[in-house]
Design an enzyme around this catalytic site. Sequence first.
Site, short mmCIF file in Angstrom:
data_model
loop_
_atom_site.label_atom_id
_atom_site.label_comp_id
_atom_site.label_asym_id
_atom_site.label_seq_id
_atom_site.Cartn_x
_atom_site.Cartn_y
_atom_site.Cartn_z
N HIS A 73 -3.37 3.64 -15.15
CA HIS A 73 -1.94 3.38 -14.97
C HIS A 73 -1.67 1.94 -14.57
O HIS A 73 -0.52 1.51 -14.56
CB HIS A 73 -1.33 4.36 -13.96
CG HIS A 73 -1.64 4.08 -12.52
ND1 HIS A 73 -2.65 4.72 -11.83
CD2 HIS A 73 -1.05 3.25 -11.62
CE1 HIS A 73 -2.67 4.29 -10.59
NE2 HIS A 73 -1.72 3.39 -10.43
N GLU A 122 -11.50 -13.24 -3.83
CA GLU A 122 -10.38 -13.47 -2.92
C GLU A 122 -10.58 -12.66 -1.63
O GLU A 122 -11.25 -11.62 -1.62
CB GLU A 122 -9.07 -13.05 -3.60
CG GLU A 122 -7.81 -13.26 -2.77
CD GLU A 122 -7.57 -14.71 -2.42
OE1 GLU A 122 -8.26 -15.20 -1.48
OE2 GLU A 122 -6.70 -15.36 -3.05
N THR A 147 -5.20 -18.64 1.88
CA THR A 147 -6.17 -19.72 2.04
C THR A 147 -7.13 -19.76 0.88
O THR A 147 -7.41 -18.76 0.23
CB THR A 147 -6.97 -19.54 3.34
OG1 THR A 147 -7.65 -18.27 3.31
CG2 THR A 147 -6.07 -19.58 4.56
N ASP A 149 -11.83 -19.12 1.63
CA ASP A 149 -11.72 -18.29 2.82
C ASP A 149 -12.95 -18.51 3.69
O ASP A 149 -14.08 -18.51 3.20
CB ASP A 149 -11.63 -16.81 2.43
CG ASP A 149 -10.34 -16.51 1.67
OD1 ASP A 149 -9.28 -16.95 2.12
OD2 ASP A 149 -10.41 -15.82 0.62
N ASP A 163 -7.47 8.94 -15.16
CA ASP A 163 -6.83 7.69 -14.75
C ASP A 163 -7.89 6.63 -14.47
O ASP A 163 -8.21 6.31 -13.33
CB ASP A 163 -5.98 7.94 -13.51
CG ASP A 163 -5.06 6.77 -13.17
OD1 ASP A 163 -4.94 5.86 -14.01
OD2 ASP A 163 -4.46 6.79 -12.07
N SER A 194 -3.68 0.74 -5.87
CA SER A 194 -4.08 1.46 -7.09
C SER A 194 -5.16 0.70 -7.85
O SER A 194 -5.11 -0.52 -7.99
CB SER A 194 -2.88 1.67 -8.00
OG SER A 194 -2.00 2.62 -7.48
#
Length: 372
Positions: free
Chosen positions: A161, A178, A183, A186, A222, A318
């Site tokens: 989805h 990430e 920032t 990191d 899904d 999700s």
Amino acid sequence: MRFLIVLAALICSSACQYDCNTPNGEMGSCVLFPQCPHLVEQWNSASRSQLFVVGQLLRELNCGYQGVTPKVCCAPQSVERPPVVFNNENTRLPDLSRHRNIGMLPNRCGDVEIDKISNGNRTGVFEFPWMALLAYRINGTTAFQCGGSVINGRYILTAAHCVTDLGNATLAGVRVGEHDIRTNPDCEGPSDDLQCRAAYQDIPMERAIFHPEYSARTYYNDIALIRLARPIIRIEPICLPTSEELRNTETENMNMIVAGWGLTENNSPSEELLKIQIPVVNNTRCGQVLNRSLVAGITRSQLCAGGLTKIDACRGDSGGPLKSVQEVQNVQRYVQHGIVSFGARICGTTGIPAVYTRLTYFMDWILDQLQP
């Protein structure tokens, strides 16, 4: 804006005449929508992510109008489809040891950095390096609205989805590496011993592949893969349940971890990667709890986890991984067992678990899609 429908006092009794059939072949009566209590309850209790799904179901059940009020084919609640019971003994999972693409999943995966694990719901900068953010273009701006996990240098595992039926949004690419979106790079630690990750990588998408039997109405199957336009530098993937031992793990009552940048208790997306620990819930019990608000039952290809007060995956999480630390070739590693699929209308509602795609039932499909 969603409106609430006042439940009509008239409830169809056993004397009602059956004059229509639902998409599932059940006999029903064509009545005004407010006169079908369980459909009204499904609409009123649907989460934001389920509104489209429930709306599609109501369109399929439409059997006319009285003035401007729609009529629906209302089957008696007693004949609604019951939850499907998960049963290991009746399910034979495919042998993956000789799959032609098994070598495309790295042997080095799911590293557990014991000295860098953060307490509470905050995560360490180096704790979950396989986490990915899906970037969407919406009305000329870019926003992160789903998560995913790195499984090798070219593929991100996520929910179907998150890649299809996106409305006015376009999936633009994926960000990996990430931690805190404020920032770059990191870092963590004291100023005299500061440790930093490499800068994040924004990588365009080559193509998205979602399961051919994915249903936007029921959220069955899904699951999706995103093939990146170029390889990830410094691959740090999560482990998948490829071995027979991992795929036969009894997950019920296990505590697992979900991480993401989704909505917090302040109803705003988190700028920092957060985590929660939640118990896996029995599928039958989960189906009984959710049956009133689901358009179909829980199947053996799904698993449920959570139900704790204000501790839950939420909108924006999700596609992210549900994982636990397990022994892989005599080493403790993070293994992904689920993909965040959907949950309660209000995240963290006491007693209402969220539903995840169960990876053990899709490992052969995942491997079938991989290309060098």
